[in-house]
Design an enzyme around this catalytic site. Structure first.
Site, PDB file in Angstrom:
ATOM      1  N   VAL A 232       3.093   1.176   5.868  1.00  0.00           N
ATOM      2  CA  VAL A 232       2.527   2.696   6.121  1.00  0.00           C
ATOM      3  C   VAL A 232       0.974   2.255   6.427  1.00  0.00           C
ATOM      4  CG1 VAL A 232       2.241   3.159   3.944  1.00  0.00           C
ATOM      5  CG2 VAL A 232       2.208   4.880   5.662  1.00  0.00           C
TER       6      VAL A 232
ATOM      7  N   HIS B  10     -10.227   1.018  11.603  1.00  0.00           N
ATOM      8  CA  HIS B  10      -9.503   0.396  10.824  1.00  0.00           C
ATOM      9  C   HIS B  10      -7.890   0.685  11.369  1.00  0.00           C
ATOM     10  CE1 HIS B  10      -6.896  -0.852   7.375  1.00  0.00           C
ATOM     11  NE2 HIS B  10      -7.471  -2.131   7.317  1.00  0.00           N
TER      12      HIS B  10
ATOM     13  N   TRP C 207       0.950  -1.331   0.002  1.00  0.00           N
ATOM     14  CA  TRP C 207      -0.139  -0.053  -0.132  1.00  0.00           C
ATOM     15  C   TRP C 207       0.810   1.315  -0.057  1.00  0.00           C
ATOM     16  CZ3 TRP C 207      -5.228   0.870   0.127  1.00  0.00           C
ATOM     17  CH2 TRP C 207      -6.148  -0.095   0.222  1.00  0.00           C
TER      18      TRP C 207
END
Length: 161
Positions: free
Chosen positions: A81, A89, A26
């Site tokens: 990250v 979340h 991500w």
């Protein structure tokens, strides 16, 4: 700024260590910076053939780091990250990654470099990613910490014989 007071790790010859870097996928720009920082540290510490493994996200880092530790790596570096959003979340993933990486270190007595950025904004993550204009290089720092710790663990094992 969180970088104030950070220790300066002097590179030591670590060519005899088995080192793995596990990186989430991500946030490509941030991850590219973290990986580049890790590569600089590995070069400075003379690690020529690290294993680099990619995983989908930061939640998956601990299980892969655990498998690598179990297979005999002296140091594993986790890079990822997590950027806060509008749901819980963020807290769940950050807690799972942190607790999981801590378990890897303690359960396997292996050096774990925790290079998982937990930021409120993308700008904070970019500022820590070691990119041009960044104030910090957390990929380098996490890798250096893992290598110094691996050397310390090896010396402790040698002195207890």
């Amino acid at each position: 700024m969180s970088g104030t007071g950070a220790p300066v790790a002097q590179p030591v010859d670590s060519r005899d260590l088995r080192v793995a870097v596990v990186a989430a996928s991500w946030h490509v720009e941030v991850m590219d910076g973290l990986l580049a920082g890790a590569a600089r540290a590995l070069k400075d510490f003379q690690v020529s053939e690290p294993l680099v493994v990619r995983v989908p996200g930061s939640f998956e880092l601990p299980v892969v780091c655990s498998a690598l530790a179990q297979s005999g790596y002296d140091a594993v570096v986790a890079l990822g990250v997590v950027i806060r959003g509008g749901t819980p979340h963020f807290e769940y993933v950050c807690q799972a990654a942190t607790e999981g990486l801590t378990r890897v270190a303690l359960d396997h007595t292996v050096a774990v470099g925790n290079g998982v950025l937990t930021c409120d904004t993308e700008e904070q993550a970019l500022d820590r990613a070691g990119l041009d204009g960044s104030h910090e290089d957390k990929g380098y720092e996490a890798t250096a910490a893992a290598l110094v710790t691996a050397r310390t663990l090896r010396s402790l094992r040698g002195s207890s014989a």
